[in-house]
Design a protein around this motif. Structure first.
Motif, PDB file in Angstrom:
ATOM      1  N   GLN A  96      10.362 -12.157  -7.850  1.00  0.00           N
ATOM      2  CA  GLN A  96       9.324 -11.157  -8.017  1.00  0.00           C
ATOM      3  C   GLN A  96       8.107 -11.421  -7.139  1.00  0.00           C
ATOM      4  N   PHE A  97       7.627 -10.359  -6.468  1.00  0.00           N
ATOM      5  CA  PHE A  97       6.339 -10.376  -5.767  1.00  0.00           C
ATOM      6  C   PHE A  97       5.457  -9.364  -6.490  1.00  0.00           C
ATOM      7  N   ILE A  98       4.340  -9.789  -7.031  1.00  0.00           N
ATOM      8  CA  ILE A  98       3.521  -8.854  -7.795  1.00  0.00           C
ATOM      9  C   ILE A  98       2.061  -9.301  -7.789  1.00  0.00           C
ATOM     10  N   ASP A  99       1.143  -8.332  -7.772  1.00  0.00           N
ATOM     11  CA  ASP A  99      -0.276  -8.651  -7.908  1.00  0.00           C
ATOM     12  C   ASP A  99      -0.660  -8.448  -9.362  1.00  0.00           C
ATOM     13  N   ARG A 100      -0.995  -9.540 -10.004  1.00  0.00           N
ATOM     14  CA  ARG A 100      -1.351  -9.500 -11.416  1.00  0.00           C
ATOM     15  C   ARG A 100      -2.194 -10.735 -11.704  1.00  0.00           C
TER      16      ARG A 100
END
Length: 246
Positions: A120-124
């Protein structure tokens, strides 16, 4: 790819047949396959922007700002940040993978080994206890009915190693494909042998019993394409390469 379609993609991506493709000015190291070329992928949406620079849009941090630039080596997934995913033409089993990526605020992307096992690549905002849905996590299994929902927590990374939206991240990963006996039955699970995100080890010798996301019911295979997710928000890629291993 038919010639007319190839020429359309070539024109959009800023290169001409017979000329070096974007990224060829920085060749992949020996033994590695450079994937920053349109011909490496089964289908390339003409909306991809190839550029030499990208940043968060100063007026809206949920977008990336980029303009086409001849000879650029960065790929951005269009003005709206939602475009068809990329699947390599070639299939791979055991391999090393190098991906450099940038996501906008609240954006979501990923890399899928053999097309079905996702990192997963995610901005959080980094949680105190990361999960498989965190940056660098091995994505949870999911069902699509009655609505898309996770049915487990996935596999959390060992550390919150992601960088803020608008900054480049680097993932280096060693992958072991699932093994099958002469009878066609699986004899060993697939595994992330080692994954390093921005210099921090996030997975080691981590087995995957099934594919991830809603791919989990699919039959596993010895090889498959590498996939870059581009349909869940603005993302930029550069220096993407793969090295088959024994």
């Amino acid at each position: 790819m038919r010639l007319a379609a190839c020429c359309l993609v070539a024109a959009v991506l800023g290169w001409t047949p017979g000329a070096d493709a974007p990224g060829s000015d920085a060749p992949a190291p020996a033994g590695w396959i450079d994937l920053m070329k349109p011909e490496a992928w089964k289908k390339v949406d003409p909306g991809w922007i190839v550029t030499d620079r990208v940043s968060l849009d100063p007026e809206k941090a949920t977008k990336l700002k980029a303009e086409k630039a001849a000879g650029g080596t960065i790929w951005v997934n269009g003005d709206k940040g939602r475009i068809a995913d990329l699947y390599t033409r070639a299939s791979f089993g055991d391999c090393d993978v190098h991906v450099e990526f940038m996501v906008a605020k609240n954006s979501n992307s990923g890399v899928k080994l053999q097309g079905v096992y996702e990192i997963q690549f995610i901005d959080r905002t980094p949680p105190k206890e990361p999960t498989g849905d965190s940056m660098g996590g091995i994505y949870p299994r999911a069902d699509t009915t009655p609505n898309y929902h996770h049915i487990d927590k996935g596999i959390a990374p060992k550390a919150n190693a992601g960088r803020p939206a608008g900054e480049w991240n680097t993932l280096d990963l060693t992958w072991r494909a699932p093994r099958f006996g002469a009878d066609g039955k699986k004899s060993a699970n697939a595994a992330v042998v080692r994954a390093v995100l921005n210099g921090q080890v996030i997975h080691e010798n981590q087995e995957l019993r099934t594919p991830t996301g809603n791919n989990y019911p699919k039959a596993e295979t010895p090889t498959g394409p590498l996939m870059l997710q581009a349909d869940h928000g603005p993302v930029a890629f550069r220096a993407v390469r793969i090295r088959p291993t024994k």
